[in-house]
Design an enzyme around this catalytic site. Structure first.
Site, mmCIF file in Angstrom:
data_model
loop_
_atom_site.group_PDB
_atom_site.id
_atom_site.type_symbol
_atom_site.label_atom_id
_atom_site.label_comp_id
_atom_site.label_asym_id
_atom_site.label_seq_id
_atom_site.Cartn_x
_atom_site.Cartn_y
_atom_site.Cartn_z
ATOM 1 N N HIS A 114 -7.645 -5.578 -1.497
ATOM 2 C CA HIS A 114 -7.873 -4.129 -1.505
ATOM 3 C C HIS A 114 -6.818 -3.424 -2.353
ATOM 4 O O HIS A 114 -5.756 -3.963 -2.651
ATOM 5 C CB HIS A 114 -7.841 -3.568 -0.085
ATOM 6 N N ASP A 134 -4.738 0.207 -2.058
ATOM 7 C CA ASP A 134 -4.423 1.132 -0.972
ATOM 8 C C ASP A 134 -5.069 2.502 -1.171
ATOM 9 O O ASP A 134 -5.076 3.057 -2.275
ATOM 10 C CB ASP A 134 -2.905 1.321 -0.850
ATOM 11 N N HIS A 165 -4.145 -6.160 -3.627
ATOM 12 C CA HIS A 165 -3.252 -7.090 -2.941
ATOM 13 C C HIS A 165 -3.896 -7.621 -1.676
ATOM 14 O O HIS A 165 -4.881 -7.071 -1.172
ATOM 15 C CB HIS A 165 -1.881 -6.457 -2.658
ATOM 16 N N ARG A 171 6.572 -0.112 4.813
ATOM 17 C CA ARG A 171 6.060 0.294 3.502
ATOM 18 C C ARG A 171 6.195 1.792 3.306
ATOM 19 O O ARG A 171 5.950 2.579 4.230
ATOM 20 C CB ARG A 171 4.583 -0.095 3.377
#
Length: 291
Positions: A117, A119, A267, A282
């Site tokens: 995917h 983000d 990723h 993150r």
């Protein structure tokens, strides 16, 4: 499926290849992924270093920094060199609202892993990039992989390029999160995150490179096609991230940092470490509207 040698071009056409003066760079993949050595992310970046790191990001798409052990404030401070930070109300916060904490593996906690995917493409302005640090690493497994979506576009058959150049697709957050949250959690957020349309082929705002910009988690249909035709074409396009020649795989150690260009990559966090624990934090950087 494609057979034969793929064209693996790392730099945009006409982009000069220049040495880096402020750090050493160690390639980890043919077109994507490089370890940066000689940079201490706990210290503020001067303008020249920030500019050179940005060039490395554009040229390698995913950068890896070993043994940084950043505090949440330092991690956010580094990310702010690239713009305002993004808050995601769908994910658990860490030390502050702009730090997302992923604590996975122990006790059968559901994960957001094992799917390719990009983000937050369900946003009108998806994230420019993200800075991820591993706080706790399992004894084995837990790698992250990235795919170069410019290489994926480059190698599409011309007849597929002709079909998708200029096309748009709908992106929706509900399919990507429905397996983790009930409708009662998601429905109230529909006004905040209504479905949006983005180009199927995005032009990178800094390099001008064309990139495939659809993903399994959030892209639901191609505008103007009937459902069966859209599904067939999307299945084919989604599969391009699975090609090993377009990928890099990073084996984490505690305190390592990855910084990737969310505009140019997909990723995949490998979910192969149960029953061990993996804790990551993150920070995402707000982006612009794809064109």
């Amino acid at each position: 499926m494609y057979e034969g040698r793929r064209t693996l071009t790392r730099l945009p056409e006409g982009w000069p290849e220049r040495p880096y003066e402020r750090f050493e760079i160690v390639p980890q993949g043919r077109t994507i992924g490089a370890e940066i050595r000689g940079v201490d992310l706990t210290r503020p970046l001067d303008a020249a270093l920030r500019e050179e790191l940005n060039r490395a990001l554009l040229e390698w798409k995913a950068l890896f920094f070993r043994a940084q052990h950043l505090t949440p404030a330092q991690q956010s401070g580094f990310a702010r060199n690239w713009g305002e930070l993004e808050v995601n109300p769908l994910l658990a916060s860490g030390a502050s609202s702009d730090v997302v904490r992923f604590a996975k593996g122990r006790g059968g906690v559901p994960t957001y892993e094992n799917v390719w995917h990009t983000d937050v493409t369900f946003r009108e302005r998806p994230a420019l990039g993200a800075v991820l640090q591993l706080r706790e690493v399992p004894p084995s497994g837990g790698d992250t992989m990235w795919a170069d979506m410019a290489a994926a576009y480059d190698n599409l058959p011309q007849e597929v390029k002709d079909r998708i150049d200029g096309a748009t697709a709908v992106h929706d957050f509900i399919p990507g999160f429905l397996r983790f949250y009930g409708a009662e959690r998601l429905v109230p957020l529909q006004d905040t995150f209504p479905p949006v349309e983005h180009p199927v082929v995005r032009t990178h705002p800094e390099t001008g490179r064309r990139m495939l910009f659809v993903n399994t988690s959030f892209t639901t249909r191609i505008t103007g096609l009937d459902r069966d035709e859209s599904d067939r074409l999307l299945r084919y396009l989604f599969q391009q991230a699975h090609v090993p020649e377009y990928q890099v795989r990073f084996r984490w150690q505690a305190g390592d940092v990855a910084f990737w260009d969310n505009r140019a990559t997909q990723h995949y966090a490998v979910d192969d470490y149960a029953p061990h624990h993996r804790v990551a934090e993150r920070v995402a950087i707000a982006g612009d509207r794809p064109y």
